[in-house]
Design a protein around this motif. Structure first.
Motif, PDB file in Angstrom:
ATOM      1  N   GLN A 137       0.841  -1.175   0.122  1.00 38.09           N
ATOM      2  CA  GLN A 137       0.415   0.148   0.074  1.00 38.09           C
ATOM      3  C   GLN A 137       0.559   1.445   0.206  1.00 38.09           C
ATOM      4  OE1 GLN A 137      -3.387   0.228   2.987  1.00 38.09           O
ATOM      5  NE2 GLN A 137      -3.285   2.200   2.839  1.00 38.09           N
ATOM      6  N   LYS A 138       1.594   1.310   0.895  1.00 36.66           N
ATOM      7  CA  LYS A 138       2.636   2.414   0.948  1.00 36.66           C
ATOM      8  C   LYS A 138       3.192   2.556  -0.258  1.00 36.66           C
ATOM      9  CE  LYS A 138       6.681   4.765   2.791  1.00 36.66           C
ATOM     10  NZ  LYS A 138       7.807   5.024   1.925  1.00 36.66           N
TER      11      LYS A 138
ATOM     12  N   ASP B 225       2.967   5.641  -3.122  1.00 40.22           N
ATOM     13  CA  ASP B 225       4.365   6.919  -3.193  1.00 40.22           C
ATOM     14  C   ASP B 225       4.219   6.891  -4.908  1.00 40.22           C
ATOM     15  OD1 ASP B 225       5.046   6.923  -0.752  1.00 40.22           O
ATOM     16  OD2 ASP B 225       6.610   5.321  -0.760  1.00 40.22           O
TER      17      ASP B 225
END
Length: 352
Positions: free
Chosen positions: A268-269, A273
């Motif tokens: 998810q990060k 990003d």
């Protein structure tokens, strides 16, 4: 679904050979003879809804008239070539006598015929302009280079407001109003078996309606040349029972549930990003509006506006080689190492 070892090795497999295979798979999907939905242009004369039946009749009649005209013109041309022309008298210019008689015969036949075709076309347009009953569902479809945003602002349950991409679900046997918009250039919305073509024009909202008589998947296509990937700007209309449609709508209105698995959090990060500037996933901080909403990505049959089957391998293929699969698309190719690919897959697999 591939296992973790396959996902970790995915970047090494994402090369031009894999892209060729993906294109072949997409081609096979679109041209397989199993259903009308898989070969839309082969079946555009086969109607499956009341908005398409009058147009199909018009198509057949106009086709017959055009073929008859071609045959008559060909016969007359052959006859004229084989017949010796009488010598012109001194000072005679242009068609006179028997030549003028043929011209008047041609005008006398073609003018009433063309007028009749015009009247019939106008009556057909009137028949398909509005459905027999008022649509209970309105769907707004916005065309982009080169995909379709589908918004359900008027679902029967007022609390259900959601967006999806390249896939329109409708209840069987009910007319559905389609409001068409464009975010960039002129596109044309066309579901061959359900209705005729209607343009999506920037700064203007056009409308048409569709209705499916039987459950199934009906392929749609942009039919107005709109740029490099015009041919790969497809979508699907999924007609289902009222109960199935209600269940689908309820599921689509939900946000993504929280998942605390380490690989999902890491994926998810990566998504936030590198992807959230364009894509949205409800329930996360991803709120991009320039590309498809991916909240329920895995509920769709196809990705990249009908270019690829929606599999885990093709999702990663699309992320890593979007510009190889669909050159000049707004989706950039994103380089992923093996760990990032595995984590991103873990997150994408939760978008059901």
């Amino acid at each position: 679904m591939p296992n973790a070892k396959q996902i970790r090795s995915a970047p090494r497999a994402l090369n031009r050979q894999s892209i060729t295979g993906a294109r072949a798979s997409a081609s096979t999907l679109m041209m397989a003879p199993a259903t009308y939905a898989q070969a839309p242009l082969n079946y555009f004369l086969h109607a499956a809804g009341p908005a398409a039946y009058p147009t199909r009749t018009l198509d057949w009649i106009f086709t017959a008239i055009c073929l008859a005209v071609c045959v008559i013109v060909t016969v007359l041309l052959i006859g004229a070539l084989m017949r010796r022309r009488a010598p012109a008298r001194p000072g005679e210019i242009g068609a006179t006598g028997e030549g003028m008689r043929w011209i008047w015969i041609g005008v006398g036949v073609s003018v009433p015929l063309l007028a009749g075709m015009l009247v019939f076309a106008l009556f057909t347009l009137q028949r398909v302009a509005t459905p027999h009953e008022s649509p209970a569902l309105t769907v707004t479809v916005t065309a982009y280079d080169w995909w379709w945003k589908v918004s359900y602002p008027d679902a029967r349950v007022p609390a259900q407001r959601f967006e999806t991409a390249n896939e329109i679900h409708i209840p069987v046997g009910e007319p559905v109003r389609i409001v068409l918009k464009s975010a960039d250039v002129i596109h044309t919305f066309w579901v061959p078996r359900l209705a005729g073509k209607t343009q999506a024009i920037p700064g203007q909202a056009n409308e048409q309606w569709i209705q499916a008589d039987a459950p199934g998947v009906y392929r749609g296509q942009c039919s107005q040349f709109c740029g490099a990937q015009h041919a790969h700007m497809a979508f699907e209309v999924v007609a289902q029972s009222r109960a199935d449609f209600a269940n689908w709508s309820e599921q689509q209105a939900r946000s993504t549930p929280v998942n605390v698995a380490p690989s999902v959090v890491a994926g998810q990060k990566i998504f936030l990003d590198r992807c959230a500037g364009c894509h949205a996933v409800r329930g996360t901080d991803a709120t991009g509006a320039l590309a498809p909403d991916l909240t329920h990505l895995n509920s769709r049959r196809l990705i990249a506006a009908g270019t690829l089957q929606n599999t885990a391998a093709n999702q990663l293929d699309w992320v890593a080689h979007a510009q190889w699969i669909k050159p000049d698309a707004r989706m950039p190719s994103i380089v992923l190492n093996r760990e990032d690919a595995a984590n991103l897959h873990a997150f994408l697999s939760t978008l059901n």
